[in-house]
Design a protein around this motif. Structure first.
Motif, PDB file in Angstrom:
ATOM      1  N   LYS A  83       1.636  -3.191  -2.739  1.00  0.00           N
ATOM      2  CA  LYS A  83       1.517  -3.437  -4.168  1.00  0.00           C
ATOM      3  C   LYS A  83       0.552  -4.583  -4.429  1.00  0.00           C
ATOM      4  CE  LYS A  83       6.175  -1.886  -5.361  1.00  0.00           C
ATOM      5  NZ  LYS A  83       7.465  -2.293  -5.935  1.00  0.00           N
ATOM      6  N   GLY A  84      -0.426  -4.300  -5.273  1.00  0.00           N
ATOM      7  CA  GLY A  84      -1.379  -5.337  -5.640  1.00  0.00           C
ATOM      8  C   GLY A  84      -2.182  -5.855  -4.464  1.00  0.00           C
ATOM      9  N   GLY A  85      -2.205  -5.132  -3.364  1.00  0.00           N
ATOM     10  CA  GLY A  85      -2.972  -5.566  -2.211  1.00  0.00           C
ATOM     11  C   GLY A  85      -2.333  -6.725  -1.478  1.00  0.00           C
ATOM     12  N   ARG A  86      -1.039  -6.936  -1.605  1.00  0.00           N
ATOM     13  CA  ARG A  86      -0.389  -8.130  -1.066  1.00  0.00           C
ATOM     14  C   ARG A  86       0.507  -7.820   0.119  1.00  0.00           C
ATOM     15  NH1 ARG A  86       4.314 -11.315  -2.100  1.00  0.00           N
ATOM     16  NH2 ARG A  86       3.884 -13.566  -2.014  1.00  0.00           N
ATOM     17  N   ILE A  87       0.349  -8.604   1.186  1.00  0.00           N
ATOM     18  CA  ILE A  87       1.253  -8.514   2.326  1.00  0.00           C
ATOM     19  C   ILE A  87       2.566  -9.206   1.952  1.00  0.00           C
ATOM     20  CG2 ILE A  87       1.701  -9.377   4.655  1.00  0.00           C
ATOM     21  CD1 ILE A  87      -0.086  -6.997   4.700  1.00  0.00           C
ATOM     22  N   ALA A 246       3.266  -4.782   5.428  1.00  0.00           N
ATOM     23  CA  ALA A 246       3.718  -5.662   6.514  1.00  0.00           C
ATOM     24  C   ALA A 246       2.637  -5.776   7.580  1.00  0.00           C
ATOM     25  CB  ALA A 246       5.006  -5.118   7.141  1.00  0.00           C
ATOM     26  N   VAL A 247       2.709  -6.857   8.359  1.00  0.00           N
ATOM     27  CA  VAL A 247       1.730  -7.081   9.426  1.00  0.00           C
ATOM     28  C   VAL A 247       2.434  -7.688  10.632  1.00  0.00           C
ATOM     29  CG1 VAL A 247       1.084  -9.354   8.504  1.00  0.00           C
ATOM     30  CG2 VAL A 247      -0.478  -8.164  10.044  1.00  0.00           C
ATOM     31  N   VAL A 297      -6.915 -14.782   6.458  1.00  0.00           N
ATOM     32  CA  VAL A 297      -6.945 -13.346   6.773  1.00  0.00           C
ATOM     33  C   VAL A 297      -5.989 -12.574   5.863  1.00  0.00           C
ATOM     34  CG1 VAL A 297      -6.412 -11.642   8.539  1.00  0.00           C
ATOM     35  CG2 VAL A 297      -7.649 -13.712   9.162  1.00  0.00           C
ATOM     36  N   LEU A 298      -4.829 -13.167   5.580  1.00  0.00           N
ATOM     37  CA  LEU A 298      -3.856 -12.503   4.707  1.00  0.00           C
ATOM     38  C   LEU A 298      -4.253 -12.582   3.234  1.00  0.00           C
ATOM     39  CD1 LEU A 298      -0.477 -13.705   6.268  1.00  0.00           C
ATOM     40  CD2 LEU A 298      -1.593 -11.493   6.554  1.00  0.00           C
ATOM     41  N   MET A 299      -5.227 -13.440   2.945  1.00  0.00           N
ATOM     42  CA  MET A 299      -5.733 -13.617   1.573  1.00  0.00           C
ATOM     43  C   MET A 299      -4.613 -14.030   0.625  1.00  0.00           C
ATOM     44  SD  MET A 299      -8.630 -10.644   1.181  1.00  0.00           S
ATOM     45  CE  MET A 299      -7.547  -9.261   1.524  1.00  0.00           C
TER      46      MET A 299
END
Length: 300
Positions: A83-87, A246-247, A297-299
């Motif tokens: 969602k929203g490009g978020r990790i 997730a990462v 990297v996670l922005m």
């Protein structure tokens, strides 16, 4: 004599990616020059030159990357971040990623085979197995009977408990401050390790990480160990997070393969027990040299 294609495929993923991306400005130039006040014949020549150079870089980069490398690059450029490009969730390995434990682990491995009178691999060979389940750390580089493998596992645990005094394992530079900032930004943090749950939970407590790490999974919490996906899948279910949000962050190929098998994003760290080359070969989407680089990297 090696063919040109074979020589190209021996180059690194990064080199291939750079060469492939260089084709883009030449494709743009081949068409943009059509807007210039030039004769038709000149425009035709310029188009052929720029378009030809673009194709040369495209084919060269693709040859270096190979099929799997090209797919990797495509995933990097098109991957979604939930969602929203978020990790929303970061799943860390512990040894070699958060904690600097290589000497303690390899000292214990060497002491184990010495006590049992078994032919000893080198410290460096043992170091390459860190990240595997304990039994496989021995069986993957030694020819052992079932009884000998059992003895290695049991002896290791006993010696490790003796050596693992408070302060024997330290955090890598920047780990605690980075975890604190990620936690403050609402990122959920967990650990999936090949250690048993007891020693993992003890280290989290001793290193004062309990305020940031919300969930831990040890080797005895799952049936299938790294590089299988179970630890990640159980963690995703616990938090109710989708794979694309997730990462996995780890220092060995086993961590990266675990993450890929679970369908989550993957980030390798080059300062631990694995090499940048092995992490990239396993399919890490990014490889960082310092833990502090994770935020960038996670922005977040």
């Amino acid at each position: 004599m090696m063919s040109i294609k074979t020589k190209l495929q021996g180059l690194s993923f990064r080199t291939g990616a750079i060469i492939l991306l260089v084709c883009v400005p030449f494709y743009i130039l081949s068409f943009a020059q059509m807007l210039l006040p030039l004769s038709t014949s000149t425009k035709t020549v310029l188009w052929a030159v720029f378009f030809g150079i673009a194709k040369l870089f495209q084919y060269g980069g693709t040859a270096i990357l190979g099929v799997e490398g090209y797919k990797r690059l495509k995933r990097r450029l098109t991957r979604r971040r939930g969602k929203g490009g978020r990790i929303e969730l970061v799943i860390f390995d512990f040894d070699g990623t958060l904690g600097d434990s290589q000497k303690l682990i390899t000292d214990t491995m060497l002491a184990t085979v010495n006590e049992l009178g078994l032919p000893s691999p080198t410290r460096e060979q043992f170091a390459t197995t860190i990240g595997l389940p304990l039994r496989e750390c021995f069986t993957s580089i030694m020819t052992l009977t079932e009884a000998e493998a059992d003895a290695c596992e049991n002896t290791y645990r006993r010696i490790f408990d003796e050596k693992n005094v408070k302060g024997a394992v330290t955090l890598f530079s920047g780990v605690k401050d980075t975890l604190k900032r990620l936690h403050a930004k609402g990122i959920q943090l967990s650990i999936a390790s090949s250690r048993c749950h007891r020693t993992l939970a003890s280290l989290v407590s001793d290193l004062s990480l309990g305020s940031y790490i919300q969930y831990v999974i040890g080797s005895d919490d799952v049936q299938q160990h790294k590089p299988e996906a179970e630890s990640v899948l159980v963690t995703l279910e616990h938090f109710g997070v989708r794979p694309e949000a997730a990462v996995v962050v780890g220092d060995t190929e086993f961590d990266i393969l675990m993450g890929r098998n679970a369908g989550v994003h993957t980030i390798g760290v080059s300062y631990g027990n694995g090499s940048r080359e092995s992490l990239e070969k396993a399919g890490a989407e990014q490889v960082i040299d310092h833990f502090e680089d994770l935020e960038k990297v996670l922005m977040v």
